[in-house]
Design an enzyme around this catalytic site. Structure first.
Site, mmCIF file in Angstrom:
data_model
loop_
_atom_site.group_PDB
_atom_site.id
_atom_site.type_symbol
_atom_site.label_atom_id
_atom_site.label_comp_id
_atom_site.label_asym_id
_atom_site.label_seq_id
_atom_site.Cartn_x
_atom_site.Cartn_y
_atom_site.Cartn_z
ATOM 1 C CB SER A 21 32.015 39.311 76.821
ATOM 2 O OG SER A 21 31.496 40.552 76.454
ATOM 3 C CE LYS A 81 24.266 45.024 83.390
ATOM 4 N NZ LYS A 81 24.183 44.114 82.242
ATOM 5 C CE LYS A 106 32.951 39.947 80.335
ATOM 6 N NZ LYS A 106 32.404 41.301 80.151
ATOM 7 C CB THR A 130 23.500 40.862 72.518
ATOM 8 O OG1 THR A 130 24.697 41.056 73.267
ATOM 9 C CG2 THR A 130 22.365 40.544 73.460
HETATM 10 P P1 NAD Z 1 20.868 50.504 73.629
HETATM 11 O O1 NAD Z 1 21.074 51.662 74.525
HETATM 12 O O2 NAD Z 1 21.735 50.347 72.437
HETATM 13 O O3 NAD Z 1 19.344 50.490 73.095
HETATM 14 C C1 NAD Z 1 18.242 50.568 73.927
HETATM 15 C C2 NAD Z 1 17.041 50.900 73.036
HETATM 16 O O4 NAD Z 1 15.854 50.834 73.818
HETATM 17 C C3 NAD Z 1 17.064 52.290 72.434
HETATM 18 O O5 NAD Z 1 16.624 52.208 71.083
HETATM 19 C C4 NAD Z 1 16.038 53.076 73.254
HETATM 20 O O6 NAD Z 1 15.453 54.155 72.547
HETATM 21 C C5 NAD Z 1 15.048 51.963 73.509
HETATM 22 N N1 NAD Z 1 14.123 52.213 74.606
HETATM 23 C C6 NAD Z 1 14.370 52.672 75.851
HETATM 24 N N2 NAD Z 1 13.216 52.742 76.557
HETATM 25 C C7 NAD Z 1 12.240 52.299 75.721
HETATM 26 C C8 NAD Z 1 10.831 52.127 75.845
HETATM 27 N N3 NAD Z 1 10.182 52.435 76.972
HETATM 28 N N4 NAD Z 1 10.141 51.646 74.782
HETATM 29 C C9 NAD Z 1 10.771 51.351 73.626
HETATM 30 N N5 NAD Z 1 12.085 51.477 73.461
HETATM 31 C C10 NAD Z 1 12.813 51.951 74.489
HETATM 32 O O7 NAD Z 1 20.922 49.239 74.593
HETATM 33 P P2 NAD Z 1 21.203 47.728 74.177
HETATM 34 O O8 NAD Z 1 22.637 47.441 74.385
HETATM 35 O O9 NAD Z 1 20.551 47.434 72.872
HETATM 36 O O10 NAD Z 1 20.446 46.951 75.374
HETATM 37 C C11 NAD Z 1 19.045 46.695 75.324
HETATM 38 C C12 NAD Z 1 18.701 45.655 76.377
HETATM 39 O O11 NAD Z 1 19.449 44.463 76.136
HETATM 40 C C13 NAD Z 1 19.026 46.063 77.815
HETATM 41 O O12 NAD Z 1 18.051 45.503 78.686
HETATM 42 C C14 NAD Z 1 20.369 45.400 78.065
HETATM 43 O O13 NAD Z 1 20.617 45.169 79.452
HETATM 44 C C15 NAD Z 1 20.175 44.107 77.303
HETATM 45 N N6 NAD Z 1 21.421 43.452 76.938
HETATM 46 C C16 NAD Z 1 22.346 44.087 76.161
HETATM 47 C C17 NAD Z 1 23.518 43.417 75.805
HETATM 48 C C18 NAD Z 1 24.534 44.027 74.888
HETATM 49 O O14 NAD Z 1 25.462 43.315 74.477
HETATM 50 N N7 NAD Z 1 24.402 45.289 74.493
HETATM 51 C C19 NAD Z 1 23.751 42.115 76.277
HETATM 52 C C20 NAD Z 1 22.775 41.489 77.066
HETATM 53 C C21 NAD Z 1 21.619 42.187 77.380
#
Ligand code: NAD
Length: 420
Positions: free
Chosen positions: A362, A104, A68, A188
């Site tokens: 999920s 992943k 997953k 999250t």
């Molecule tokens: P997303 O694409 O919605 O948002 C990512 C954000 O990070 C954007 O605002 C982008 O502009 C910003 N960003 C990218 N590089 C950057 C930098 N150098 N400095 C500042 N901001 C930066 O992605 P998301 O779903 O919010 O995921 C964010 C993190 O959380 C990732 O590491 C992801 O693996 C983790 N995560 C997400 C989920 C989920 O349910 N979406 C679950 C667990 C973990």
């Protein structure tokens, strides 16, 4: 030590394993993903050319249930990143105690440079390439960076066509109207809020007025900010990949900031009163623009990396002023930075606990699809809170019992469950 995320994931695994008497076979198995799929994905572009993209699906481990994990679209996606993310999913699913293994996926692409039609063809072609290895009881995909409910809908549709029956449970994070679950989009961020609140309670800290800065204002960062603000935390800084804003007295209106980001595509300069976004309003409030990384080193109580890996490194870890780092991104702290933060006495709430709310919900969605149920939003949010608080308490008590950091404690909890 290396900033390579896979090397780091292995070293975290081995460090926690050294506190336990586990079979050598289990550790050897966890040190290698069960299956590695690396695929070339040709896509017909809008101008008639065919471009070939590179994609991965890594199935790390399925001891506790189907593989997953999310699917990421990003130009920096590579094999070692996806391998690390898949191992972290195995650990995370065991910490939050859902019956899933870890997997992943990723495609090396800048999705902002593709039209929606090109993205859809890329997603469908990738699904075809990996279709024989996925399925509701084998490997279940979900959204991650730059993927969302729409992308999940394309995967489900393409997979269902290939297997000749509707298979909603091959993905989670679908739109509610398409078999998704209420509360998944915010899960999250909301889960991170529950973890932070519980850990602060366990460590005798008060959250009223505690200041927070968040790097990454996407799905995770924006919902976390909303829930924290609603509970009395003061959000003083936000950043995205292009820049950010800092207002020491607190950003009064997160919704307006979010709207401004949506309209302009960037956060820097985004503080608005009424409908006009301009810098002069920020100056009145004593605010200023910041660089994307500055959000992590401001004078705040809680710093939140919620963007990508390797955000806190040996270059900026000494400058972190927060007493708590809440890791909402996966793998945001390098090994060297982790040691520096620990020496400074910073409480690092690890990713495998902090961001596990997404996979918890999920699991609820997958369960709902497999049993043809429909969970109410209240049920989902109540169960999510229970899961996050319980996991936080288990990790905290394990860190006291073994006298280890919360990260090592989370791995110890996971390894014990995997060894069972
Ligand atoms: P997303 O694409 O919605 O948002 C990512 C954000 O990070 C954007 O605002 C982008 O502009 C910003 N960003 C990218 N590089 C950057 C930098 N150098 N400095 C500042 N901001 C930066 O992605 P998301 O779903 O919010 O995921 C964010 C993190 O959380 C990732 O590491 C992801 O693996 C983790 N995560 C997400 C989920 C989920 O349910 N979406 C679950 C667990 C973990």
């Amino acid at each position: 030590m290396s900033d390579n995320p896979w090397e780091r994931a292995l070293s975290q695994l081995r460090s926690a394993a050294s506190h336990l008497e586990l079979s050598a076979g289990l550790i050897a198995r966890l040190e290698k993903p069960d299956n590695i799929l690396e695929v070339s994905v040709p896509v017909e572009m809008d101008d008639g050319r065919t471009e070939t993209f590179h994609g991965y699906r890594i199935q790390h481990n399925n001891i506790r249930g189907p593989y997953k994990g999310g699917l990421r679209f990003h130009p920096k996606v590579d094999m070692d990143e996806v391998k690390a993310l898949s191992l972290w999913m195995t650990i995370k699913n065991a910490v939050i105690d859902v019956p899933f293994g870890g997997g992943k996926g990723g495609i090396t692409v800048d999705p902002k440079k593709l039209s929606e039609g090109e993205l859809e063809r890329l997603t469908r072609n990738f699904t075809r390439e990996i279709s024989s290895a996925i399925g509701p009881e084998v490997d279940v995909l979900a959204p991650d960076v730059n993927t969302n409910a729409k992308v999940m809908g394309w995967i489900r549709d393409e997979y269902s066509k290939l297997v000749g029956e509707d298979s909603p449970a091959v993905v989670t994070g679908k739109a509610v109207a398409e078999g998704g679950i209420q509360g998944r989009t915010e899960a999250t961020g909301l889960g991170g809020f529950h973890v932070l609140s519980e850990v602060m309670k366990l460590t005798g800290r008060t959250h009223r007025g505690a200041t927070v800065s968040i790097q990454g204002f996407g799905n995770v960062g924006s919902f976390l900010a909303e829930y924290l603000k609603g509970s009395g935390f003061r959000i003083v800084a936000l950043s995205d990949s292009k820049g950010g804003l800092y207002i020491a007295s607190g950003i009064p209106d997160l919704k307006t900031v979010a709207q401004c980001k949506e309209q302009s595509g960037r956060l820097a300069g985004c503080y608005c009163v009424g409908s006009v976004c301009d810098l002069s309003n920020m100056e009145v409030l004593g605010g200023r623009d910041i660089s994307p990384d500055e959000a992590l080193t401001l004078p705040v109580d809680i710093a939140v990396p919620a963007a990508l890996e390797n955000a806190i490194t040996k270059e900026n870890a000494e400058r972190v002023q927060a007493s708590i780092v809440l890791e909402m991104a996966n793998g945001p702290t390098t090994s060297e930075a982790d040691s520096i933060l620990n020496k400074k006495g910073v409480l690092v709430i690890p990713d495998v606990l902090a961001n596990s709310g997404g996979v918890a919900v999920s699991y609820f969605e997958w369960h709902q699809n497999m049993h043809e149920q429909e969970w109410s939003r209240d049920d989902v949010l109540k169960k999510l809170r229970e899961k996050m608080e319980e996991a936080s308490r288990t990790v905290y008590t394990t860190s006291e019992e073994y006298v280890v950091t919360p990260r090592e404690a989370a791995y110890i909890v996971a390894l014990k469950r995997l060894s069972e």
